[in-house]
Design an enzyme around this catalytic site. Structure first.
Site, short mmCIF file in Angstrom:
data_model
loop_
_atom_site.label_atom_id
_atom_site.label_comp_id
_atom_site.label_asym_id
_atom_site.label_seq_id
_atom_site.Cartn_x
_atom_site.Cartn_y
_atom_site.Cartn_z
NE ARG A 136 -3.87 0.57 1.95
CZ ARG A 136 -5.08 0.63 2.50
NH1 ARG A 136 -5.30 1.39 3.55
NH2 ARG A 136 -6.08 -0.07 2.00
CG HIS A 184 -8.51 0.05 -2.66
ND1 HIS A 184 -7.69 -1.04 -2.34
CD2 HIS A 184 -9.17 0.37 -1.51
CE1 HIS A 184 -7.86 -1.34 -1.07
NE2 HIS A 184 -8.74 -0.52 -0.55
CD GLN A 212 -13.08 -1.82 -0.56
OE1 GLN A 212 -12.22 -1.71 0.29
NE2 GLN A 212 -14.27 -2.35 -0.28
CG ASP A 218 -13.69 6.35 -0.57
OD1 ASP A 218 -13.65 6.14 0.67
OD2 ASP A 218 -12.68 6.28 -1.29
CB CYS A 227 -14.01 1.13 0.31
SG CYS A 227 -13.43 2.83 0.50
NE ARG A 234 -10.37 -5.25 0.67
CZ ARG A 234 -9.56 -4.27 1.07
NH1 ARG A 234 -10.06 -3.21 1.65
NH2 ARG A 234 -8.25 -4.33 0.87
N1 CP Z 1 -11.17 -0.23 2.64
C1 CP Z 1 -9.90 -0.27 3.04
O1 CP Z 1 -8.97 -0.50 2.25
O2 CP Z 1 -9.73 -0.09 4.38
P1 CP Z 1 -8.36 0.11 5.14
O3 CP Z 1 -7.81 1.45 4.75
O4 CP Z 1 -8.72 0.04 6.59
O5 CP Z 1 -7.42 -0.99 4.74
N1 NVA Z 2 -10.04 6.74 -1.04
C1 NVA Z 2 -9.63 6.25 0.25
C2 NVA Z 2 -9.82 4.78 0.34
C3 NVA Z 2 -9.48 4.19 1.67
C4 NVA Z 2 -9.63 2.70 1.71
C5 NVA Z 2 -8.18 6.64 0.50
O1 NVA Z 2 -7.36 6.48 -0.41
O2 NVA Z 2 -7.88 7.10 1.61
#
Ligand code: CP
Ligand code: NVA
Length: 302
Positions: free
Chosen positions: A104, A131, A134, A222, A261, A289
């Site tokens: 990530r 993502h 997700q 989101d 998400c 997930r």
């Molecule tokens: N939806 C998601 O990716 O959550 P986290 O940021 O908690 O991993």
């Molecule tokens: N769009 C959000 C998604 C988190 C899972 C971010 O990137 O923070």
């Protein structure tokens, strides 16, 4: 030697491969896959997190453990990456220890750099651009509740962010119509739009969230401020007309679902009544997930 099976972005796969991965996750979830608890015995996943996470971190680690393997957490600040060791060198070294790497990170180039230099599968656990894990969980969740997502109207209300980009990729590969209600100032990445046009993806873009939500089968939103976004005040002003509330959900079909998400900001992008209401399937979505990623892990490591 067989090609390394990375999981980088949905649009780099054909529809059948994505469906196979989802089915693998569902087979494991249903208990029909024999010896699933030994599927990844002796395998280790390195998890590099340069941004915070709850779901991704825990679901990947628990997924590895439940499939008989192990996971190692590498926080952004704990490794030599933070002191300037290159992504390429990190990829080469980790490939000597582990069987797969999940990352990530902010910069999508780091993900592709890692994949280019790793000799083991690399999985995208979110970048500023996409993502995909997700979306595998989201498609699984919709279909468990309502059957095939192909041909359905999915509405994205809010920021043209990383999750929205993966929704566009998913629309192309899973065959649903994507209606995006976005402020003009926060559009989808141009590369994603060009890809969608070139692929003939069934999508529409409007600044009218009511119009988008009308007749929807699924409404998604989101956070207004993603990890790393610095302009929170401006985003709140631009995105407040896109809030998903009960009035807007009433414009959707009677059996429409709501997804997010997570993490959510109640009464910002979605009202409490909607996110905690009868159309919301956010907890199933979060649980999936784990199941979708088991499919991804098993596919990458098979
Ligand atoms: N939806 C998601 O990716 O959550 P986290 O940021 O908690 O991993
Ligand atoms: N769009 C959000 C998604 C988190 C899972 C971010 O990137 O923070």
């Amino acid at each position: 030697m067989a090609a390394v099976k990375h999981f980088l972005d949905l649009h780099s796969f054909d529809a059948k491969t994505l469906r196979d991965i989802l089915n693998l996750g569902l087979e494991i979830k249903s208990g029909k896959k024999s010896n699933a608890n030994k599927l990844l015995a002796g395998k280790t996943l390195a998890m590099i997190f340069e941004k915070p996470s709850t779901r991704t971190r825990v679901s990947f680690e628990v997924g590895m453990i439940q499939l008989g393997g192990n996971a190692i957490m590498m926080g952004g600040k704990d490794s030599q990456l933070d002191r300037g060791e290159t992504v390429a060198d990190t990829a080469r070294v980790l490939s000597r220890y582990v069987d797969a790497i999940m990352i990530r990170t902010d910069d999508p180039a780091k993900l592709t750099d890692l994949a280019e230099h790793a000799e083991v599968p690399v999985i995208n656990g979110l970048t500023d651009s996409s993502h995909p894990c997700q979306l595998m969980a989201d498609v699984m969740t919709y279909e468990e509740h309502r059957g095939p997502i192909a041909g359905k109207k999915v509405v994205w209300c809010g920021d043209g962010n990383n999750v929205a980009a993966s929704f566009m990729h998913a629309a192309g590969r899973f065959g649903f119509h994507l209606s995006l209600a976005l402020p003009a100032e926060l559009p989808l990445d141009d590369e994603v739009l060009q890809w969608a046009k070139a692929e003939g993806v069934d999508f529409s873009i409007t600044q009218d969230a009511d119009e988008a939500c009308s007749g929807a089968d699924l409404v998604v939103t989101d956070t207004w401020v993603s990890m790393g976004d610095k302009d929170a005040d401006k985003r709140h002003k631009l995105l407040s007309p896109f809030q998903v509330d009960e009035r807007r959900m009433a414009l959707a079909k009677k059996d429409a679902l709501f997804m997010h998400c997570l993490p959510a900001h109640r009464d910002e992008e979605v009202t409490t009544n909607v996110i905690d209401g009868p159309q919301s399937v956010i907890w199933d979505e979060a649980e999936n997930r784990l199941h979708a990623q088991k499919g991804i892990l098993a596919w990458c490591l098979s």
